[in-house]
Scaffold this active site. Sequence first.
Site, short mmCIF file in Angstrom:
data_model
loop_
_atom_site.label_atom_id
_atom_site.label_comp_id
_atom_site.label_asym_id
_atom_site.label_seq_id
_atom_site.Cartn_x
_atom_site.Cartn_y
_atom_site.Cartn_z
N HIS A 159 -30.21 -49.04 12.01
CA HIS A 159 -30.32 -47.63 11.61
C HIS A 159 -29.94 -46.68 12.74
O HIS A 159 -29.70 -45.49 12.47
CB HIS A 159 -31.74 -47.32 11.14
N ASP A 195 -30.28 -56.74 5.32
CA ASP A 195 -31.58 -56.07 5.44
C ASP A 195 -31.80 -55.26 4.16
O ASP A 195 -30.85 -54.79 3.54
CB ASP A 195 -31.56 -55.17 6.66
N HIS A 197 -32.75 -52.36 3.73
CA HIS A 197 -32.36 -50.96 3.85
C HIS A 197 -30.89 -50.84 4.26
O HIS A 197 -30.36 -51.70 4.96
CB HIS A 197 -33.25 -50.25 4.87
N ASP A 287 -36.72 -58.44 5.16
CA ASP A 287 -37.50 -57.49 4.37
C ASP A 287 -36.99 -57.38 2.94
O ASP A 287 -37.52 -56.60 2.15
CB ASP A 287 -37.57 -56.12 5.03
#
Length: 390
Positions: A159, A195, A197, A287
């Site tokens: 990120h 991931d 996200h 995740d």
Amino acid sequence: MASNSSPPAAEASPQGPGDKLAVFWHEGMLAHDAGRGVFDSGRDPGFLDVLDQHPENADRVRNMVSILRRGPIAPFLSWHSGRPAHASELLSFHSSEYIDELVQANATGAKKLCEGTFLNPGSWGAALLAAGTTLSAVKHILDGHGNLAYALVRPPGHHAQPDCADGYCFLNNAGLAVHLALDSGRSKVAVVDIDVHYGNGTAQGFYHMDSVLTISLHMKHGSWGPSHPQSGSVDEIGEGKGLGYNLNIPLPNGSGDAGYEYAMNELVVPAIDKFQPQLLVLVAGQDSSAFDPNGRQCLTMGGYRKIGEIMRSMANRHSNGQILIVQEGGYHISYSAYCLHATLEGVLDLEAPLLDDPIAYYPEDERYTMKVVDMIKNSWKESVPFLKGT
């Protein structure tokens, strides 16, 4: 580092040093402590007796280290020490102003950089170790010491954008490794981010480049504030020379093993085959699992193993069997370690699973996900120049 215990590859690929997977790790990364509060907020409302440990905590990675050292995959791995990155190495991806901001934040002792992202004493040193360890892992491949390398790092990085922190991330570990590969003569690099996200930071760093293909499979979560303005939608496909080289695959909640396998085979594999990268980077977050507190995608060990197998197959076709794996999220303290084990089993192309899934079955209905994947495929055919006609 070849071994008789190394598994045969599913497709023809050079054998030898790449048979064992090199794990790069440094225990100094455990020093990062994001604190306690209500989940990842850092807030204490005053009326709870027990506050959550921040989800991005050292225990999750301790279990990843221990399962790889003592689990059945151990004979297939070699271990290598990480190192801190030098400040000058960070400038290939990040702006000098942003690095100065982090250095100043570290000097003050503690700072909340954005929602959920806390730079505390020990954090900056851990972040430098995560970046340097990832650079060491990719250099292991680039220098011909092995085909498979895994940067077991924290804090995570995907990120982190060129000029700001976001989503528990300070430095973009994978992005730094990609730049080193490009600077070392690899003309095209592909990043596959699983991931839960959107890997917005990595995407932003290469958004105007046609030498890096970034693909992100993620939960459909949209933007979450000033530090994460990107939505991860299908129409965020890059700009300028990079038009069409950022491919987003926002998947419905609960897509599960079958849904992810379908997305990999129908979207990721054709794009990689068309792009023909000289290095593959798997940005791996657990995740997306069925039991993670930070995601809702319902992958089990079987799904992660299949993704690893698909990545290995693509690497055998395009990058001489070479894959860099970079650790990202994964916040269930025990199950994340199991899912990591399964991912690496797949990358190693082992003939059968080495571990049973301890919490195994989760009901899924992949039909809606398949419809979404088909819609994304049609959208790419119309909007992504290098995929037109595929």
